[in-house]
Design an enzyme around this catalytic site. Structure first.
Site, PDB file in Angstrom:
ATOM      1  N   HIS A   1      13.782 -30.543  27.719  1.00 13.93           N
ATOM      2  CA  HIS A   1      15.250 -30.409  27.698  1.00 13.93           C
ATOM      3  C   HIS A   1      15.673 -29.235  26.827  1.00 13.93           C
ATOM      4  O   HIS A   1      14.948 -28.809  25.918  1.00 13.93           O
ATOM      5  CB  HIS A   1      15.893 -31.689  27.154  1.00 13.93           C
ATOM      6  CG  HIS A   1      15.702 -31.856  25.672  1.00 13.93           C
ATOM      7  ND1 HIS A   1      16.602 -31.359  24.759  1.00 13.93           N
ATOM      8  CD2 HIS A   1      14.716 -32.436  24.944  1.00 13.93           C
ATOM      9  CE1 HIS A   1      16.185 -31.644  23.524  1.00 13.93           C
ATOM     10  NE2 HIS A   1      15.042 -32.285  23.612  1.00 13.93           N
ATOM     11  N   CYS A   2      16.850 -28.720  27.108  1.00  9.88           N
ATOM     12  CA  CYS A   2      17.534 -27.802  26.208  1.00  9.88           C
ATOM     13  C   CYS A   2      18.813 -28.517  25.768  1.00  9.88           C
ATOM     14  O   CYS A   2      18.881 -29.748  25.835  1.00  9.88           O
ATOM     15  CB  CYS A   2      17.796 -26.456  26.869  1.00  9.88           C
ATOM     16  SG  CYS A   2      18.637 -26.537  28.476  1.00  9.88           S
ATOM     17  N   LEU A   3      19.817 -27.782  25.325  1.00  9.10           N
ATOM     18  CA  LEU A   3      21.030 -28.457  24.859  1.00  9.10           C
ATOM     19  C   LEU A   3      21.827 -29.051  26.011  1.00  9.10           C
ATOM     20  O   LEU A   3      22.292 -30.195  25.941  1.00  9.10           O
ATOM     21  CB  LEU A   3      21.899 -27.483  24.056  1.00  9.10           C
ATOM     22  CG  LEU A   3      21.272 -26.992  22.739  1.00  9.10           C
ATOM     23  CD1 LEU A   3      22.181 -25.955  22.076  1.00  9.10           C
ATOM     24  CD2 LEU A   3      20.993 -28.153  21.794  1.00  9.10           C
TER      25      LEU A   3
ATOM     26  N   THR B   1      16.161 -24.613  30.117  1.00  4.39           N
ATOM     27  CA  THR B   1      15.198 -25.453  30.838  1.00  4.39           C
ATOM     28  C   THR B   1      14.901 -24.848  32.206  1.00  4.39           C
ATOM     29  O   THR B   1      13.750 -24.829  32.654  1.00  4.39           O
ATOM     30  CB  THR B   1      15.748 -26.879  30.994  1.00  4.39           C
ATOM     31  OG1 THR B   1      16.033 -27.424  29.698  1.00  4.39           O
ATOM     32  CG2 THR B   1      14.736 -27.785  31.691  1.00  4.39           C
TER      33      THR B   1
END
Length: 200
Positions: free
Chosen positions: A116-118, A124
């Protein structure tokens, strides 16, 4: 006589935003919140890869950190810059971080994995796009998948993915089954951008 038994309806499971299955035992999405923990628990994760500016620690996100510890999940942090916005946004991650993520994603030892990213979007998507390059996907297929999770693809994004190169060390005894389905060693060994070394 009416039954007095009360049926407890289980709480609904809530996946993270932009959650999706990339391949068997490889999942992607946005930053996990507490409401997502029961859902993530059903995936029986071994690894969470966080593409974020700061690592997830007890001091920065105690709830997610404790969730990982309680469920014996390895937390891997690959540092990214803060996201820019608009069509001129930069690329907040480097090839070395992506190669590190790929090394985890292509080996069974670390799966199931949630990456995941933010917001589950650009960062991602860049990692998954590079995974698809390793899998010999065409640029059209790669960017069609990319746009499903982001509002747009910038020139910088395209250039980054098209220029992706590096070396991947593969332990063929632990390699995920889906990586190169139906491809011969000769084809894999002649990848135009990726040098594949068998370390088994």
């Amino acid at each position: 006589m009416a039954s007095t038994t009360e049926w407890k309806v289980p709480d609904p499971l809530t996946p993270p935003l932009k959650f999706s299955t990339v391949q068997p035992n490889l999942y992607r999405g946005a930053y996990p919140r507490e409401i997502n923990f029961p859902f993530l628990k059903t995936l029986e994760l071994k690894t969470i890869i966080s593409l974020t500016p700061s690592p997830i620690a007890s001091e920065t996100d105690k709830k997610l950190y404790d969730f990982a510890v309680e469920n014996n999940i390895r937390m891997v942090h690959l540092e990214c810059a803060h996201l820019g916005k608009g069509k001129k946004r930069g690329v907040p991650i480097g090839y070395s971080a992506i190669l590190e993520a790929l090394n985890l994603m292509i080996h069974k030892e670390y799966g199931p994995i949630y990456i995941h990213c933010l917001n589950g979007g650009q960062v991602t998507s860049l990692v998954i796009a590079c995974l698809r390059k390793v899998q010999f996907w065409s640029s059209i297929a790669i960017f069609n998948e990319f746009i499903n999770f982001t509002s747009n693809i910038t020139v910088n994004d395209r250039s980054f993915v098209e220029g992706f190169k590096g070396e991947i060390n593969v332990n063929s005894k632990d390699k995920v089954d889906w990586l190169w389905v139906g491809m011969s060693k000769g084809v894999i060994g002649n990848h135009p951008k990726i040098r594949v070394t068998d370390v088994s």
